[in-house]
Design a protein around this motif. Structure first.
Motif, PDB file in Angstrom:
ATOM      1  N   UNK A  56      38.391 -17.403  15.107  1.00  0.00           N
ATOM      2  CA  UNK A  56      38.875 -16.093  15.616  1.00  0.00           C
ATOM      3  C   UNK A  56      38.321 -14.798  14.146  1.00  0.00           C
ATOM      4  N   UNK A  57      39.164 -15.512  13.193  1.00  0.00           N
ATOM      5  CA  UNK A  57      39.052 -14.595  11.895  1.00  0.00           C
ATOM      6  C   UNK A  57      37.328 -14.123  11.773  1.00  0.00           C
ATOM      7  N   UNK A  58      36.542 -14.758  12.520  1.00  0.00           N
ATOM      8  CA  UNK A  58      34.662 -14.763  12.114  1.00  0.00           C
ATOM      9  C   UNK A  58      34.598 -13.278  12.966  1.00  0.00           C
ATOM     10  N   UNK A  59      35.289 -13.645  14.726  1.00  0.00           N
ATOM     11  CA  UNK A  59      35.180 -12.663  15.479  1.00  0.00           C
ATOM     12  C   UNK A  59      35.332 -11.438  15.310  1.00  0.00           C
ATOM     13  N   UNK A  60      37.051 -11.170  14.696  1.00  0.00           N
ATOM     14  CA  UNK A  60      37.176 -10.134  14.714  1.00  0.00           C
ATOM     15  C   UNK A  60      36.985  -9.218  13.662  1.00  0.00           C
ATOM     16  N   UNK A  61      36.148  -9.630  12.371  1.00  0.00           N
ATOM     17  CA  UNK A  61      35.466  -9.118  11.449  1.00  0.00           C
ATOM     18  C   UNK A  61      34.207  -8.558  12.374  1.00  0.00           C
ATOM     19  N   UNK A  62      33.571  -9.397  13.538  1.00  0.00           N
ATOM     20  CA  UNK A  62      32.376  -8.047  13.363  1.00  0.00           C
ATOM     21  C   UNK A  62      33.229  -6.955  14.680  1.00  0.00           C
ATOM     22  N   UNK A  63      33.922  -7.436  15.628  1.00  0.00           N
ATOM     23  CA  UNK A  63      34.279  -6.694  16.309  1.00  0.00           C
ATOM     24  C   UNK A  63      35.202  -5.185  15.271  1.00  0.00           C
ATOM     25  N   UNK A  64      35.506  -5.236  13.927  1.00  0.00           N
ATOM     26  CA  UNK A  64      36.087  -4.060  12.893  1.00  0.00           C
ATOM     27  C   UNK A  64      35.260  -3.318  13.066  1.00  0.00           C
ATOM     28  N   UNK A  65      33.707  -3.875  12.931  1.00  0.00           N
ATOM     29  CA  UNK A  65      32.591  -3.481  11.755  1.00  0.00           C
ATOM     30  C   UNK A  65      32.164  -2.349  13.159  1.00  0.00           C
ATOM     31  N   UNK A  66      32.297  -2.897  14.298  1.00  0.00           N
ATOM     32  CA  UNK A  66      31.619  -2.213  15.853  1.00  0.00           C
ATOM     33  C   UNK A  66      32.368  -0.860  16.224  1.00  0.00           C
ATOM     34  N   UNK A  67      33.759  -1.224  15.923  1.00  0.00           N
ATOM     35  CA  UNK A  67      34.629  -0.471  16.320  1.00  0.00           C
ATOM     36  C   UNK A  67      34.748   0.384  15.652  1.00  0.00           C
ATOM     37  N   UNK A  68      34.288   0.385  13.855  1.00  0.00           N
ATOM     38  CA  UNK A  68      34.287   1.117  12.546  1.00  0.00           C
ATOM     39  C   UNK A  68      35.638   1.629  12.610  1.00  0.00           C
ATOM     40  N   UNK A  69      36.268   0.316  12.714  1.00  0.00           N
ATOM     41  CA  UNK A  69      38.274   0.294  12.350  1.00  0.00           C
ATOM     42  C   UNK A  69      38.044  -0.016  11.062  1.00  0.00           C
ATOM     43  N   UNK A  70      38.542   0.957   9.538  1.00  0.00           N
ATOM     44  CA  UNK A  70      38.815   0.349   8.190  1.00  0.00           C
ATOM     45  C   UNK A  70      39.475  -1.522   8.233  1.00  0.00           C
TER      46      UNK A  70
END
Length: 218
Positions: free
Chosen positions: A201-215
């Motif tokens: 889940x953290x690996x997926x969360x990091x990918x989503x954070x990057x694509x959504x532009x969330x710091x």
């Protein structure tokens, strides 16, 4: 919203690919789904279970489409000797997943990221009754299993605490429990998932954070 194209893709698309496999002598893989079990009465679900599917429900175009695709695969295998492989995939998750694909993991992560980024007071949504179960497989484990299946000799089928949580109406005919019996995959392919949910889940969360532009929060 469901469309006739869903079942047409499964049926006509599978026929086209089987015809191609027959002409060129190729081995063909069908990525089937846990949906072939419908709302199962047996838990966990072994490959021998025939399922509990509503053939006229709003989800049936997908459920029955995959069931027909499996039927076509075995018909061509028996009649024409085509080498087939069938895997019944449950819930795959990981990086590069569509953010808005509607699945529970991507929904939660996307909603959390937007809540933190935009400070919106919107709740997390959980479909009623909230007791449904799903089995998650990290994408690298899924790829490993499919490669082992294709290279083997078995046809298959093989399967924030303060945030408000809002209960919403569930999709009609949505299965209450999903959990594959993977003993066949363990025995025949020597395969079982390696990436635990808490690690994936953290690996997926990091990918989503990057694509959504969330710091990233400290």
């Amino acid at each position: 919203m469901v469309f006739p194209q869903t079942i047409k893709t499964n049926v006509i698309g599978t026929l086209n690919m089987l015809g191609l496999a027959k002409r060129v002598g190729a081995r063909i893989l069908l990525t089937s789904t846990s949906e072939v079990y419908g709302d199962p009465l047996i838990h966990p679900q072994p490959e021998t279970y025939w399922g509990n599917v509503n053939p006229i429900g709003v989800r049936s175009c997908y459920d029955e489409g995959k069931r027909v695709a499996e039927t076509l695969m075995f018909d061509y295998h028996r009649q024409h000797g085509i080498q087939i492989r069938i895997a019944r995939i449950f819930n795959t998750y990981g990086p590069r997943m569509n953010i808005d694909d509607g699945r529970v993991v991507s929904n939660f992560i996307a909603q959390l990221k937007l809540l933190f980024a935009l400070y919106r007071g919107e709740p997390l949504t959980v479909q009623k009754p909230g007791t449904q179960t799903r089995s998650f497989c990290y994408v690298s484990d899924m790829v490993d299993g499919l490669i082992r299946l294709m290279e083997g000799e078995n046809t298959g089928p093989l399967i924030n605490p303060e945030i408000e949580i809002k209960m919403v109406e569930n999709t009609p005919d949505d299965p209450r429990q999903r959990k594959p019996d993977i003993s066949k995959a363990k025995e025949l392919l020597g395969w079982e998932p390696k990436v635990k949910l808490r690690d994936g889940l953290p690996l997926m969360e990091e990918d989503f954070r990057s694509r959504l532009g969330v710091p990233k929060r400290n």
